[in-house]
Write an enzyme that holds these catalytic residues in place. Sequence first.
Site, PDB file in Angstrom:
ATOM      1  N   GLY A 134      -5.210  -6.716  -1.181  1.00 58.45           N
ATOM      2  CA  GLY A 134      -6.450  -7.319  -1.643  1.00 58.45           C
ATOM      3  C   GLY A 134      -7.533  -6.304  -1.977  1.00 58.45           C
ATOM      4  O   GLY A 134      -7.334  -5.091  -1.916  1.00 58.45           O
ATOM      5  N   ALA A 166       0.810  -1.219   0.000  1.00 57.03           N
ATOM      6  CA  ALA A 166       0.000   0.000   0.000  1.00 57.03           C
ATOM      7  C   ALA A 166       0.841   1.266   0.000  1.00 57.03           C
ATOM      8  O   ALA A 166       0.322   2.349  -0.264  1.00 57.03           O
ATOM      9  CB  ALA A 166      -0.918  -0.005   1.215  1.00 57.03           C
ATOM     10  N   GLY A 192       7.798  -7.151   6.444  1.00 59.97           N
ATOM     11  CA  GLY A 192       8.677  -6.024   6.725  1.00 59.97           C
ATOM     12  C   GLY A 192       8.615  -5.520   8.148  1.00 59.97           C
ATOM     13  O   GLY A 192       9.590  -4.964   8.659  1.00 59.97           O
ATOM     14  N   GLY A 248       6.293  -0.457  -3.871  1.00 53.02           N
ATOM     15  CA  GLY A 248       6.368  -1.691  -4.636  1.00 53.02           C
ATOM     16  C   GLY A 248       7.815  -2.076  -4.837  1.00 53.02           C
ATOM     17  O   GLY A 248       8.716  -1.228  -4.829  1.00 53.02           O
ATOM     18  N   ARG A 249       8.058  -3.367  -5.006  1.00 52.50           N
ATOM     19  CA  ARG A 249       9.416  -3.850  -5.233  1.00 52.50           C
ATOM     20  C   ARG A 249       9.414  -4.874  -6.346  1.00 52.50           C
ATOM     21  O   ARG A 249       8.427  -5.602  -6.535  1.00 52.50           O
ATOM     22  CB  ARG A 249       9.973  -4.558  -3.987  1.00 52.50           C
ATOM     23  CG  ARG A 249      10.259  -3.675  -2.811  1.00 52.50           C
ATOM     24  CD  ARG A 249       9.111  -3.524  -1.858  1.00 52.50           C
ATOM     25  NE  ARG A 249       8.449  -4.752  -1.499  1.00 52.50           N
ATOM     26  CZ  ARG A 249       8.924  -5.627  -0.598  1.00 52.50           C
ATOM     27  NH1 ARG A 249      10.060  -5.397   0.021  1.00 52.50           N
ATOM     28  NH2 ARG A 249       8.252  -6.719  -0.317  1.00 52.50           N
ATOM     29  N   HIS A 286      -2.785 -12.395  -3.681  1.00 53.96           N
ATOM     30  CA  HIS A 286      -2.985 -11.573  -2.490  1.00 53.96           C
ATOM     31  C   HIS A 286      -1.713 -11.676  -1.662  1.00 53.96           C
ATOM     32  O   HIS A 286      -1.288 -12.774  -1.294  1.00 53.96           O
ATOM     33  CB  HIS A 286      -4.191 -12.058  -1.683  1.00 53.96           C
ATOM     34  CG  HIS A 286      -4.509 -11.168  -0.535  1.00 53.96           C
ATOM     35  ND1 HIS A 286      -5.184 -11.589   0.589  1.00 53.96           N
ATOM     36  CD2 HIS A 286      -4.232  -9.850  -0.315  1.00 53.96           C
ATOM     37  CE1 HIS A 286      -5.314 -10.595   1.437  1.00 53.96           C
ATOM     38  NE2 HIS A 286      -4.744  -9.527   0.912  1.00 53.96           N
ATOM     39  N   ASP A 287      -1.089 -10.551  -1.355  1.00 54.02           N
ATOM     40  CA  ASP A 287       0.228 -10.574  -0.719  1.00 54.02           C
ATOM     41  C   ASP A 287       0.236 -11.321   0.608  1.00 54.02           C
ATOM     42  O   ASP A 287       1.244 -11.942   0.980  1.00 54.02           O
ATOM     43  CB  ASP A 287       0.794  -9.163  -0.559  1.00 54.02           C
ATOM     44  CG  ASP A 287      -0.141  -8.193   0.161  1.00 54.02           C
ATOM     45  OD1 ASP A 287      -1.186  -8.621   0.694  1.00 54.02           O
ATOM     46  OD2 ASP A 287       0.165  -6.985   0.176  1.00 54.02           O
ATOM     47  N   THR A 288      -0.883 -11.300   1.320  1.00 54.35           N
ATOM     48  CA  THR A 288      -0.954 -12.069   2.565  1.00 54.35           C
ATOM     49  C   THR A 288      -0.762 -13.556   2.299  1.00 54.35           C
ATOM     50  O   THR A 288      -0.006 -14.237   3.003  1.00 54.35           O
ATOM     51  CB  THR A 288      -2.308 -11.844   3.263  1.00 54.35           C
ATOM     52  OG1 THR A 288      -2.449 -10.463   3.584  1.00 54.35           O
ATOM     53  CG2 THR A 288      -2.416 -12.678   4.533  1.00 54.35           C
TER      54      THR A 288
END
Length: 496
Positions: free
Chosen positions: A86, A13, A414, A16-17, A244-246
């Site tokens: 998400g 949010a 992180g 970005g990488r 979804h990053d989670t």
Amino acid sequence: MLLSTVLAFDLGASSGRALIGKLMQAEDGQRELKVEEIHRFPNHAIAVGGHLHWDILRLLHEMKKAIRKAFQEGHRPETFGVDTWGVDFGLIDANGELLGNPYHYRDPQTEGLIEEVIGMVGKEELFQQGGLQFMPFNTIYQLYAMRKADSPKLDAAASLLLTPDLLVYFLTGRKVCEFTMATTTQLYHPEQQAWNTELMDRLGIPSGIFLEPIHPGTRIGPLTSEVCEELDVPPIEAVAVATHDTESAVAAVLAADGAFAYLVCGTWSLLGTELDQPLVTAEAMAHDFSNEGGAFGKYQLLKNIMGLWILQECKREWDEKGNVISFAELAELAGQAAPFRSLINPDDARFFAPSDMTEKVRSFCAETGQPVPETEAEIARCILESLALKYRHALEKMEQLTGNAYAGMHMVGGGIQNRLLCRLTAGALGRPVWAGPVEASAIGNMLMQLVAQGHCSSLAEARELSAASFPVETYVPDEAEADVWNEAYEAYKQLL
């Protein structure tokens, strides 16, 4: 020996990488995944016309820069994958064009709509059919808000693409819907394993815009010839990771077989456990837990907690006033501040929207009869201790729901770079915390690409590779502090 190279895009949010992953095999057959960040870029909400939006084309531009940079630096990725936050989405018209900038999940358009939809459908029915915690940003409320506003975009849409699928579409021309993201919408029926078209019809949401979900590890297709020509790169193939990053982060958790508890720690804190089937009981609803799809058809029983967002917003305010303090310095200052002076409920609604976060922390403490934190150190200590105690509360509720007793908790993401938070969490739980890896979402992204390539055949094998490749730091609670933490926890529960 190099077995494979992959490119992972991990968009959060705030930033970005792009990271390169290289699967190496030693002479003795041992394999290791080596990760290198090659590009980082900001991701900010854009306010315009009374709404908050994502600058989606800027994100696409940065991703293109990363693809070009990967090849310029001598990497040869075979595949790439994209994971993001998400719920958010873009609408595509019949000509294949994007209908406006996607809304940001913190946009105020959904205020009050949870109660309105519950009034139409019923809370128990809505939870049983969607399996999600009632959060104002869920896709269902965003779409219902557009319907209430008579948005022409909704009527002109031919398909809905959730954020990572939208970015993949821009690069490959292929429209897909990935399973883990589909389950963040509250419009996917977890028990029926299908879109809830009946609910869509009741809310006036067009069901024809939803694509049939595909699962992580599915190959999607190569970069378009136009993108390849623009970037002067070969047509590397997109893979549907756990987008979804989670769920990408959970795929990288260094847990052995059996029940385990995890915390994906960042802007949001997602505390949960992995199950074979969704748990959509009245008790799960009462404790505000969600059921989100994971890799290999698993389900994550998890709770969204506001997370380090509160501290990030406080830091942003201090920075803008010229008082620039790094997160490391904040953690050091907080570690020197008096413990348990004041606490907040991180999930209080006032902390959801940006701006004036320090004042919101102070107002909560004043309203609950506690000492008001004034200094940066006191505010940071208040936030971090409150998060640690919130984690304990959520973990205990999860144990009640599942009937499992967890020996400790795996922390990834992180946020674990804040070693004070890890130490406080171990103290609050009275159990060990195993912290690592930091880049869990990107690593999980890479692991699912390796599944698609045939280098990993199961979730267990993918996690074994993760465990062999990345270190874990263990935080053990101080037994001498147990009584103090228990006393603080009893006081904290009165604030919830």
